[in-house]
Design a protein around this motif. Structure first.
Motif, PDB file in Angstrom:
ATOM      1  N   LYS A   1     -15.076  10.978  27.912  1.00 33.74           N
ATOM      2  CA  LYS A   1     -13.781  11.361  28.445  1.00 33.74           C
ATOM      3  C   LYS A   1     -13.497  12.810  28.065  1.00 33.74           C
ATOM      4  N   LYS A   2     -13.124  13.619  29.055  1.00 32.70           N
ATOM      5  CA  LYS A   2     -12.879  15.039  28.803  1.00 32.70           C
ATOM      6  C   LYS A   2     -11.819  15.242  27.730  1.00 32.70           C
ATOM      7  N   ASN A   3     -10.771  14.439  27.772  1.00 35.76           N
ATOM      8  CA  ASN A   3      -9.675  14.593  26.827  1.00 35.76           C
ATOM      9  C   ASN A   3     -10.142  14.373  25.389  1.00 35.76           C
ATOM     10  N   GLU A   4     -10.946  13.327  25.174  1.00 38.35           N
ATOM     11  CA  GLU A   4     -11.439  13.021  23.837  1.00 38.35           C
ATOM     12  C   GLU A   4     -12.404  14.097  23.345  1.00 38.35           C
ATOM     13  N   LEU A   5     -13.263  14.566  24.225  1.00 37.50           N
ATOM     14  CA  LEU A   5     -14.217  15.609  23.835  1.00 37.50           C
ATOM     15  C   LEU A   5     -13.506  16.928  23.569  1.00 37.50           C
ATOM     16  N   GLY A   6     -12.445  17.193  24.346  1.00 33.80           N
ATOM     17  CA  GLY A   6     -11.642  18.389  24.090  1.00 33.80           C
ATOM     18  C   GLY A   6     -10.980  18.334  22.726  1.00 33.80           C
ATOM     19  N   LYS A   7     -10.535  17.135  22.331  1.00 31.65           N
ATOM     20  CA  LYS A   7      -9.935  16.959  21.005  1.00 31.65           C
ATOM     21  C   LYS A   7     -10.954  17.234  19.909  1.00 31.65           C
ATOM     22  N   CYS A   8     -12.212  16.840  20.156  1.00 33.23           N
ATOM     23  CA  CYS A   8     -13.266  17.104  19.173  1.00 33.23           C
ATOM     24  C   CYS A   8     -13.420  18.603  18.940  1.00 33.23           C
ATOM     25  N   TYR A   9     -13.453  19.358  20.039  1.00 31.71           N
ATOM     26  CA  TYR A   9     -13.619  20.811  19.896  1.00 31.71           C
ATOM     27  C   TYR A   9     -12.383  21.434  19.264  1.00 31.71           C
ATOM     28  N   TYR A  10     -11.214  20.910  19.612  1.00 35.13           N
ATOM     29  CA  TYR A  10      -9.981  21.403  18.996  1.00 35.13           C
ATOM     30  C   TYR A  10     -10.026  21.174  17.477  1.00 35.13           C
ATOM     31  N   LEU A  11     -10.473  19.994  17.034  1.00 35.50           N
ATOM     32  CA  LEU A  11     -10.579  19.696  15.600  1.00 35.50           C
ATOM     33  C   LEU A  11     -11.609  20.614  14.940  1.00 35.50           C
ATOM     34  N   HIS A  12     -12.691  20.878  15.647  1.00 31.36           N
ATOM     35  CA  HIS A  12     -13.703  21.822  15.147  1.00 31.36           C
ATOM     36  C   HIS A  12     -13.073  23.193  14.931  1.00 31.36           C
ATOM     37  N   GLY A  13     -12.248  23.619  15.887  1.00 23.25           N
ATOM     38  CA  GLY A  13     -11.559  24.904  15.756  1.00 23.25           C
ATOM     39  C   GLY A  13     -10.545  24.897  14.632  1.00 23.25           C
ATOM     40  N   LEU A  14      -9.890  23.757  14.417  1.00 24.25           N
ATOM     41  CA  LEU A  14      -8.914  23.640  13.337  1.00 24.25           C
ATOM     42  C   LEU A  14      -9.596  23.830  11.985  1.00 24.25           C
ATOM     43  N   VAL A  15     -10.781  23.232  11.843  1.00 23.45           N
ATOM     44  CA  VAL A  15     -11.545  23.383  10.599  1.00 23.45           C
ATOM     45  C   VAL A  15     -11.962  24.840  10.409  1.00 23.45           C
ATOM     46  N   GLU A  16     -12.440  25.458  11.474  1.00 26.33           N
ATOM     47  CA  GLU A  16     -12.848  26.863  11.407  1.00 26.33           C
ATOM     48  C   GLU A  16     -11.681  27.747  10.966  1.00 26.33           C
ATOM     49  N   PHE A  17     -10.498  27.474  11.515  1.00 27.57           N
ATOM     50  CA  PHE A  17      -9.330  28.266  11.141  1.00 27.57           C
ATOM     51  C   PHE A  17      -8.931  28.005   9.690  1.00 27.57           C
ATOM     52  N   ALA A  18      -8.986  26.739   9.260  1.00 27.62           N
ATOM     53  CA  ALA A  18      -8.630  26.403   7.877  1.00 27.62           C
ATOM     54  C   ALA A  18      -9.580  27.069   6.888  1.00 27.62           C
ATOM     55  N   GLU A  19     -10.850  27.170   7.265  1.00 22.59           N
ATOM     56  CA  GLU A  19     -11.849  27.748   6.359  1.00 22.59           C
ATOM     57  C   GLU A  19     -11.848  29.271   6.370  1.00 22.59           C
ATOM     58  N   ASN A  20     -11.723  29.859   7.568  1.00 16.96           N
ATOM     59  CA  ASN A  20     -11.936  31.300   7.700  1.00 16.96           C
ATOM     60  C   ASN A  20     -10.775  32.072   8.308  1.00 16.96           C
ATOM     61  N   GLY A  21      -9.737  31.360   8.759  1.00 14.03           N
ATOM     62  CA  GLY A  21      -8.607  32.041   9.371  1.00 14.03           C
ATOM     63  C   GLY A  21      -8.938  32.686  10.699  1.00 14.03           C
ATOM     64  N   LYS A  22      -9.968  32.153  11.390  1.00 14.62           N
ATOM     65  CA  LYS A  22     -10.399  32.733  12.665  1.00 14.62           C
ATOM     66  C   LYS A  22     -10.303  31.701  13.782  1.00 14.62           C
ATOM     67  N   ARG A  23     -10.113  32.191  15.007  1.00 12.18           N
ATOM     68  CA  ARG A  23     -10.044  31.355  16.200  1.00 12.18           C
ATOM     69  C   ARG A  23     -11.426  31.256  16.857  1.00 12.18           C
ATOM     70  N   LEU A  24     -11.720  30.097  17.424  1.00  6.26           N
ATOM     71  CA  LEU A  24     -12.975  29.927  18.158  1.00  6.26           C
ATOM     72  C   LEU A  24     -12.895  30.514  19.553  1.00  6.26           C
ATOM     73  N   VAL A  25     -11.688  30.519  20.144  1.00  3.23           N
ATOM     74  CA  VAL A  25     -11.500  31.060  21.492  1.00  3.23           C
ATOM     75  C   VAL A  25     -10.306  32.010  21.474  1.00  3.23           C
ATOM     76  N   PRO A  26     -10.260  32.976  22.392  1.00  6.97           N
ATOM     77  CA  PRO A  26      -9.155  33.943  22.401  1.00  6.97           C
ATOM     78  C   PRO A  26      -7.806  33.280  22.626  1.00  6.97           C
ATOM     79  N   CYS A  27      -6.764  33.921  22.146  1.00  8.27           N
ATOM     80  CA  CYS A  27      -5.398  33.447  22.353  1.00  8.27           C
ATOM     81  C   CYS A  27      -4.946  33.812  23.773  1.00  8.27           C
ATOM     82  N   ASP A  28      -4.144  32.932  24.387  1.00  7.50           N
ATOM     83  CA  ASP A  28      -3.643  33.255  25.725  1.00  7.50           C
ATOM     84  C   ASP A  28      -2.118  33.356  25.749  1.00  7.50           C
ATOM     85  N   ALA A  29      -1.520  33.745  24.607  1.00  9.85           N
ATOM     86  CA  ALA A  29      -0.072  33.901  24.539  1.00  9.85           C
ATOM     87  C   ALA A  29       0.412  34.888  25.605  1.00  9.85           C
TER      88      ALA A  29
END
Length: 333
Positions: free
Chosen positions: A214-242
């Motif tokens: 399911k795309k939604n579940e797999l997207g959540k996996c990548y989001y969690l991966h990015g959350l860990v990356e940010f918690a460890e290094n303070g960096k984003r996996l993908v650019p911000c679109d603010a």
């Protein structure tokens, strides 16, 4: 995507947020009809607070937004403390044709006392659970109900328990990370989180979800991966679109790039959304956001950039799927 705080009034005393300390002016809050100035093309709207259900006209606001933004998914977080009022409002909402587009997320940052200590309210856990139960008994779709969990210093090991409870109740759960900001959270005390424990907790959830197609579940996996990356290094996996694919609006109608950057680009009471979005202030803020010095990892500024960078996310998901298959088929040594 829009994140719109409908009020800063709050009946919680959260450890990671000082909104409840703000000197709020109820009369300055947007009226329901003024929400009709939001852009019609929004795909998702997060109606947050403060505590949204402290607004007596919340259902009217929902009616206006649902009519204006006819294809938008509407997500509404709540601390769940006002059970009777929430269920009463849901009785009206359940008759609306936009019911299937509305999702309610009850905050839950741990089990039992852990949640009460974080929210600063006695019996906070019981109140949140009672609200979920009341909404389910009413007939609110379980698929549109869930818990909202926030990682912060001191609760890093609570996510697995919240996820397990959500599974038992048949509801969803979302995960975020406590951030600092002036224009929303009104705090700079969120630091010193245990990135190692966050990684362990997230890894457990990723292992369970990565087998899905399911795309939604797999997207959540990548989001969690990015959350860990940010918690460890303070960096984003993908650019911000603010101010490209998302924005934040406060209760008075001030538009910001996000709920971190304290740079208003206009007010919805004074100008149309198009005038604000296409104005010079927005253009300047957009340039500044592209080189933001205060990076974040929040759903509002990560969800759609993940979709835009689907190839990068897809390769990571494929590698994780392969790793799990190899692991599960490797004989014990």
């Amino acid at each position: 995507m829009a994140v719109a705080a409908v009020t800063y009034r709050c009946n919680s005393r959260c450890r990671m947020c000082n909104i409840w300390k703000m000197d709020t002016d109820k009369s300055a809050e947007l009226k329901p009809a003024e929400y009709a100035k939001l852009p019609v093309g929004l795909e998702e709207i997060n109606l947050t607070g403060g505590e949204p259900f402290l607004r007596d006209d919340l259902v009217e606001i929902l009616d206006v937004i649902a009519s204006r933004c006819r294809r938008a998914k509407i997500v509404m977080p709540t601390n769940g403390f006002l059970t009777e009022k929430i269920v009463s409002s849901a009785k009206k909402i359940i008759k609306r044709d936009y019911l299937n587009r509305l999702h309610i997320a009850v905050s839950l940052d741990g089990l039992g006392y852990a949640h009460e200590e974080i929210r600063g309210i006695p019996e906070a856990f019981a109140k949140a659970a009672t609200t979920i139960d009341g909404l389910k008994r009413l007939g609110f779709p379980a698929a549109n109900l869930g818990f909202g969990y926030t990682f912060m210093k001191g609760n890093e090991d609570e996510l697995a328990g919240v996820a397990e409870l959500a599974g038992k109740l048949g509801v969803n759960y979302g995960v975020s990370l406590a951030h600092n900001s002036d224009n929303y959270f009104s705090t700079h005390t969120n630091h010193g989180l245990d990135a190692g424990e966050i990684k362990r907790q997230a890894a457990g959830l990723i292992r369970k979800k990565i087998s899905s197609f399911k795309k939604n579940e797999l997207g959540k996996c990548y989001y969690l991966h990015g959350l860990v990356e940010f918690a460890e290094n303070g960096k984003r996996l993908v650019p911000c679109d603010a101010l490209r694919g998302s924005f934040f609006m406060d209760p008075s109608g001030n538009i910001f790039p996000c709920n971190i950057v304290n740079q208003s680009v206009g007010n919805l009471k004074e100008n149309s959304f198009a005038e604000i979005w296409d104005g010079e202030k927005a253009a300047a803020a957009r340039r500044a956001a592209a080189a933001c010095q205060t990076p974040c990892w929040m759903v509002c500024t990560a969800k759609y950039p993940i979709k835009k960078h689907w190839l990068k996310a897809g390769w990571w998901i494929l590698r994780e799927k392969i790793k799990k298959i190899v692991y599960e088929n490797t004989p014990d040594q």
